[in-house]
Scaffold this motif. Sequence first.
Motif, PDB file in Angstrom:
ATOM      1  N   ALA A  88       0.857  -1.192   0.000  1.00  0.00           N
ATOM      2  CA  ALA A  88       0.000   0.000   0.000  1.00  0.00           C
ATOM      3  C   ALA A  88       0.890   1.238   0.000  1.00  0.00           C
ATOM      4  CB  ALA A  88      -0.923   0.018   1.212  1.00  0.00           C
ATOM      5  N   GLU A  89       0.288   2.380  -0.327  1.00  0.00           N
ATOM      6  CA  GLU A  89       0.986   3.663  -0.297  1.00  0.00           C
ATOM      7  C   GLU A  89       0.243   4.606   0.637  1.00  0.00           C
ATOM      8  OE1 GLU A  89       1.492   5.189  -4.230  1.00  0.00           O
ATOM      9  OE2 GLU A  89       2.703   3.474  -4.888  1.00  0.00           O
ATOM     10  N   SER A  90       0.995   5.405   1.365  1.00  0.00           N
ATOM     11  CA  SER A  90       0.406   6.347   2.316  1.00  0.00           C
ATOM     12  C   SER A  90      -0.046   7.619   1.598  1.00  0.00           C
ATOM     13  CB  SER A  90       1.440   6.720   3.381  1.00  0.00           C
ATOM     14  OG  SER A  90       2.340   7.704   2.872  1.00  0.00           O
ATOM     15  N   PRO A  91      -0.774   8.498   2.296  1.00  0.00           N
ATOM     16  CA  PRO A  91      -1.018   9.833   1.747  1.00  0.00           C
ATOM     17  C   PRO A  91       0.305  10.568   1.556  1.00  0.00           C
ATOM     18  CG  PRO A  91      -2.368   9.414   3.703  1.00  0.00           C
ATOM     19  CD  PRO A  91      -1.377   8.303   3.622  1.00  0.00           C
ATOM     20  N   ARG A  92       0.289  11.590   0.710  1.00  0.00           N
ATOM     21  CA  ARG A  92       1.495  12.404   0.526  1.00  0.00           C
ATOM     22  C   ARG A  92       1.642  13.405   1.670  1.00  0.00           C
ATOM     23  NH1 ARG A  92       0.263  12.228  -5.223  1.00  0.00           N
ATOM     24  NH2 ARG A  92       1.903  11.072  -6.294  1.00  0.00           N
ATOM     25  N   SER A  93       2.894  13.772   1.909  1.00  0.00           N
ATOM     26  CA  SER A  93       3.244  14.681   2.992  1.00  0.00           C
ATOM     27  C   SER A  93       4.400  15.557   2.515  1.00  0.00           C
ATOM     28  CB  SER A  93       3.657  13.858   4.215  1.00  0.00           C
ATOM     29  OG  SER A  93       4.064  14.675   5.285  1.00  0.00           O
ATOM     30  N   PRO A  94       4.599  16.732   3.101  1.00  0.00           N
ATOM     31  CA  PRO A  94       5.744  17.561   2.702  1.00  0.00           C
ATOM     32  C   PRO A  94       7.065  16.823   2.886  1.00  0.00           C
ATOM     33  CG  PRO A  94       4.220  18.830   4.039  1.00  0.00           C
ATOM     34  CD  PRO A  94       3.760  17.400   4.111  1.00  0.00           C
ATOM     35  N   SER A  95       7.991  17.030   1.971  1.00  0.00           N
ATOM     36  CA  SER A  95       9.290  16.370   2.044  1.00  0.00           C
ATOM     37  C   SER A  95      10.101  16.892   3.230  1.00  0.00           C
ATOM     38  CB  SER A  95      10.057  16.565   0.741  1.00  0.00           C
ATOM     39  OG  SER A  95      10.226  17.944   0.459  1.00  0.00           O
ATOM     40  N   LEU A  96      11.154  16.177   3.565  1.00  0.00           N
ATOM     41  CA  LEU A  96      11.941  16.463   4.764  1.00  0.00           C
ATOM     42  C   LEU A  96      12.660  17.807   4.622  1.00  0.00           C
ATOM     43  CD1 LEU A  96      11.401  13.360   4.761  1.00  0.00           C
ATOM     44  CD2 LEU A  96      13.554  13.123   5.992  1.00  0.00           C
ATOM     45  N   PRO A  97      12.370  18.774   5.485  1.00  0.00           N
ATOM     46  CA  PRO A  97      12.845  20.142   5.248  1.00  0.00           C
ATOM     47  C   PRO A  97      14.325  20.342   5.541  1.00  0.00           C
ATOM     48  CG  PRO A  97      11.672  20.024   7.330  1.00  0.00           C
ATOM     49  CD  PRO A  97      11.504  18.675   6.674  1.00  0.00           C
ATOM     50  N   PHE A  98      14.937  21.215   4.735  1.00  0.00           N
ATOM     51  CA  PHE A  98      16.262  21.741   5.048  1.00  0.00           C
ATOM     52  C   PHE A  98      16.075  22.872   6.055  1.00  0.00           C
ATOM     53  CE2 PHE A  98      17.259  20.280   0.569  1.00  0.00           C
ATOM     54  CZ  PHE A  98      18.030  19.199   0.962  1.00  0.00           C
ATOM     55  N   ILE A  99      16.933  22.914   7.071  1.00  0.00           N
ATOM     56  CA  ILE A  99      16.748  23.844   8.185  1.00  0.00           C
ATOM     57  C   ILE A  99      18.068  24.501   8.586  1.00  0.00           C
ATOM     58  CG2 ILE A  99      14.749  22.621   9.140  1.00  0.00           C
ATOM     59  CD1 ILE A  99      16.714  21.341  11.184  1.00  0.00           C
ATOM     60  N   ALA A 100      17.969  25.533   9.431  1.00  0.00           N
ATOM     61  CA  ALA A 100      19.107  26.149  10.113  1.00  0.00           C
ATOM     62  C   ALA A 100      18.611  26.627  11.464  1.00  0.00           C
ATOM     63  CB  ALA A 100      19.670  27.310   9.310  1.00  0.00           C
ATOM     64  N   ASN A 101      19.520  26.891  12.381  1.00  0.00           N
ATOM     65  CA  ASN A 101      19.101  27.383  13.676  1.00  0.00           C
ATOM     66  C   ASN A 101      18.416  28.735  13.524  1.00  0.00           C
ATOM     67  OD1 ASN A 101      19.682  28.977  16.417  1.00  0.00           O
ATOM     68  ND2 ASN A 101      19.642  26.777  16.828  1.00  0.00           N
ATOM     69  N   ALA A 102      17.309  28.911  14.231  1.00  0.00           N
ATOM     70  CA  ALA A 102      16.494  30.110  14.068  1.00  0.00           C
ATOM     71  C   ALA A 102      17.189  31.372  14.546  1.00  0.00           C
ATOM     72  CB  ALA A 102      15.174  29.933  14.822  1.00  0.00           C
ATOM     73  N   ARG A 103      18.224  31.220  15.375  1.00  0.00           N
ATOM     74  CA  ARG A 103      18.888  32.396  15.943  1.00  0.00           C
ATOM     75  C   ARG A 103      20.073  32.883  15.104  1.00  0.00           C
ATOM     76  NH1 ARG A 103      19.786  30.292  21.996  1.00  0.00           N
ATOM     77  NH2 ARG A 103      20.128  28.357  20.844  1.00  0.00           N
ATOM     78  N   LEU A 104      20.273  32.313  13.960  1.00  0.00           N
ATOM     79  CA  LEU A 104      21.412  32.725  13.141  1.00  0.00           C
ATOM     80  C   LEU A 104      21.254  34.140  12.598  1.00  0.00           C
ATOM     81  CD1 LEU A 104      22.299  29.544  11.043  1.00  0.00           C
ATOM     82  CD2 LEU A 104      23.340  30.370  13.157  1.00  0.00           C
ATOM     83  N   GLY A 105      20.028  34.585  12.451  1.00  0.00           N
ATOM     84  CA  GLY A 105      19.798  35.910  11.886  1.00  0.00           C
ATOM     85  C   GLY A 105      19.336  35.816  10.451  1.00  0.00           C
ATOM     86  N   ALA A 106      18.508  36.768  10.051  1.00  0.00           N
ATOM     87  CA  ALA A 106      17.878  36.730   8.728  1.00  0.00           C
ATOM     88  C   ALA A 106      18.895  36.756   7.601  1.00  0.00           C
ATOM     89  CB  ALA A 106      16.890  37.893   8.590  1.00  0.00           C
ATOM     90  N   SER A 107      19.957  37.546   7.744  1.00  0.00           N
ATOM     91  CA  SER A 107      20.932  37.655   6.652  1.00  0.00           C
ATOM     92  C   SER A 107      21.702  36.354   6.469  1.00  0.00           C
ATOM     93  CB  SER A 107      21.893  38.814   6.904  1.00  0.00           C
ATOM     94  OG  SER A 107      22.634  38.608   8.100  1.00  0.00           O
ATOM     95  N   THR A 108      22.049  35.696   7.583  1.00  0.00           N
ATOM     96  CA  THR A 108      22.761  34.420   7.483  1.00  0.00           C
ATOM     97  C   THR A 108      21.854  33.345   6.895  1.00  0.00           C
ATOM     98  OG1 THR A 108      24.188  34.951   9.353  1.00  0.00           O
ATOM     99  CG2 THR A 108      23.942  32.628   8.793  1.00  0.00           C
TER     100      THR A 108
END
Length: 271
Positions: free
Chosen positions: A195-215
């Motif tokens: 069987a196949e499951s429902p679709r879901s968003p792919s595994l996200p690329f991330i960074a630490n939230a405190r790095l700052g918008a420019s970084t």
Amino acid sequence: MSGAAPIAVLPMYDFPWTAAANDALWAAMAAWLIEAGVEAPKALTRGPDLDAQWRDPGLVFGQTCGYPYVTGLTDAVALIAAPIYGFPGCEEALHRSFIIRRASDARRALAEFRGATAGLNAHDSNSGMNLFRATIAPIAGGAPFFRAIMVTGSHEASVAAVAEGRADLAAIDCVSFALLARGRPELIERVAVVAESPRSPSLPFIANARLGASTIAAVRQALFAALADPNLAEARAALGLRGARPSSPADYDRVAEIERGAAAAGYARLE
């Protein structure tokens, strides 16, 4: 930067046969970031403590699973982008799980597996648990479906458990399934998709939230530069990585919706 030593991690699809491709992708990104004046490690960090890596204040670039992101990481990390993979089961920045059985198992419908043993890579896995639960929920009838749940520790180990008869079913995300078919074809040949499951968003690329918008913006630029670099075509092909698109937390609401749907069907826990 946060003041913490910078790290980068790509643990989600880091098999022995894809490690060099992950290294090449990050090396290109790191070079771009250093040239742009952003402090970045030259090599990826590897290790078993994924939660600590995802929460590390020096995380410049990483990849996490959608379920841990939604249930505990939204305040700790910033989304960089959602990857687009080119394997069966993937569509744009979405993926799904394949529910597998032993190739020799005579059962062909999920309902026939009531009372069976399920292999589970981790309780906090979107593809191994959340999508599995959502697929079982419509046939569970609000009651426990499996006789036992076996926690295996990884998708590869879940496939092995099914192939060897220690588990009867497991949910394997379609990217892992395709990469295992390349690196361990003898293992994949011993299982079949039931069987196949429902679709879901792919595994996200991330960074630490405190790095700052420019970084964070620079990391996003470095990723898209690597995805467009013709010199990395072989590495991207090894990972099945066709591209990425910018993403927002709202894109991952779908993960929680899938969980709520199972609960509404009376199947709040994979059991």
